[in-house]
Motif scaffolding. Structure first.
Motif, short mmCIF file in Angstrom:
data_model
loop_
_atom_site.label_atom_id
_atom_site.label_comp_id
_atom_site.label_asym_id
_atom_site.label_seq_id
_atom_site.Cartn_x
_atom_site.Cartn_y
_atom_site.Cartn_z
N CYS A 37 -5.73 3.86 8.06
CA CYS A 37 -5.68 4.64 6.93
C CYS A 37 -4.77 6.00 7.28
CB CYS A 37 -6.81 5.11 6.18
SG CYS A 37 -7.89 3.67 5.57
N ASN A 39 -13.69 3.54 5.23
CA ASN A 39 -12.52 4.39 4.35
C ASN A 39 -13.20 5.68 3.93
OD1 ASN A 39 -10.90 5.47 2.30
ND2 ASN A 39 -9.92 3.76 2.03
N TYR A 52 -5.31 11.66 4.35
CA TYR A 52 -6.35 11.11 3.49
C TYR A 52 -7.43 11.16 4.16
CZ TYR A 52 -3.13 10.91 -0.35
OH TYR A 52 -2.25 11.15 -1.37
N SER A 70 0.78 -1.25 0.12
CA SER A 70 -0.06 0.01 -0.09
C SER A 70 0.86 1.26 0.04
CB SER A 70 -0.88 -0.02 1.25
OG SER A 70 -1.73 1.14 1.37
N GLU A 128 -7.06 0.94 2.65
CA GLU A 128 -6.42 2.24 2.22
C GLU A 128 -6.56 1.91 0.49
OE1 GLU A 128 -5.45 5.53 3.07
OE2 GLU A 128 -4.00 4.98 4.15
#
Length: 286
Positions: free
Chosen positions: A226, A184, A230, A119, A150
């Motif tokens: 995550c 998410n 973001y 990731s 993520e």
């Protein structure tokens, strides 16, 4: 809104794999065994001292060890050493060395270390210094296939805008919806934008309201594993479009006071996102 090209957030390399704690009496014993070359103790000692910038040598011992006992630890050590080089913790900053080490970690071995490395590489190859969106798509696909929340959200955005892959709205929505349902926030923000742009204002409002309920970015990042940067972007996107709907009465009754509140939230959480969207609004594009 495409994935922004910016410096990889330091948080992208946060969270050393399998962090372990120990009391002071055990620490002394651990130090003696690590100095003697015991692979497992070297790994634990490296974990213990990572945040104090003392763990690099212990992790290097693991990575270079020929001991069969060290084999399953090498990939976690490579991931953490990549963090050290990217962040400049106890070693000179080097994006190139971080990339090399994350490629080692992503290849095989410790599953958690490998997925995090995959990731992270997806993020790394989306950034200006090493920008290669086909590589970014590949590594996000690998990570998503191994369960990375993520990367599942990142894939949805890449499919939506044709970044490193041919544009595919169906695949994008599958990834974004699945990632959003798993928590998410970045994916949720992009779903708000998607539905707003297609004039499904009520749907956009409903998702935006849920997404903006909690703006404790660090907590949300910890809960979802995550990147905080973001998570903040996701909430900012949702807040801006909710403000827009409240301002114009789209999918919800007009409420100027509430609109100002959400505009302010978007600006506070991510000024760049808010500025870009404000520009689009002023140009009549949203």
């Amino acid at each position: 809104m495409e994935v922004r090209s910016e410096a990889l957030p330091r948080a992208a390399a946060s969270g050393a794999v399998c962090l372990l704690s120990e009391d002071d009496s055990h620490a002394a014993s651990l130090a003696r065994r690590a100095e003697g070359g015991d692979p497992w103790e070297c790994f634990l000692r490296g974990q213990q001292y990572y945040e104090e910038e003392k763990g690099v040598e212990y992790m290097k011992k693991i990575l270079s060890s020929d001991s069969p006992a060290a084999r399953h630890l090498r990939f976690a050590a490579a991931y953490n050493l990549g963090r050290a080089h990217y962040e400049g913790y106890g070693v000179k900053h080097s994006t190139e060395e971080a990339e090399r080490l994350w490629l080692i970690a992503a290849d095989n071995g410790n599953p958690k270390a490998s997925v995090k490395a995959q990731s992270t590489l997806g993020m790394l190859y989306s950034m200006p210094d090493l920008k290669d969106l086909k590589k970014a798509f590949f590594w996000h696909s690998e990570a998503c296939g191994n369960g990375s929340l993520e990367s599942q959200g990142a894939l949805g955005v890449m499919y939506l805008y044709g970044q490193g892959v041919r544009r595919n709205t169906k695949a994008s929505l599958e990834c974004l919806k699945a990632a959003a349902e798993r928590g998410n926030i970045y994916a949720q923000g992009h779903l708000v934008e998607y539905y707003y742009n297609r004039k499904f204002f009520s749907t956009a409002v409903a998702i935006a309201r849920r997404t903006t309920e909690n703006d404790n970015i660090e907590m949300l990042a910890t809960m979802t594993d995550c990147l905080p940067a973001y998570v903040a972007k996701g909430v900012a996107i949702a807040a801006f479009y909710l403000a827009r709907c409240l301002h114009l009465g789209r999918g919800i009754e007009k409420d100027e006071a509430a609109a100002k509140k959400y505009y302010s939230k978007a600006c506070l959480l991510d000024p760049d996102v808010a500025s870009d969207l404000e520009l689009k609004a002023n140009l009549g594009r949203i």
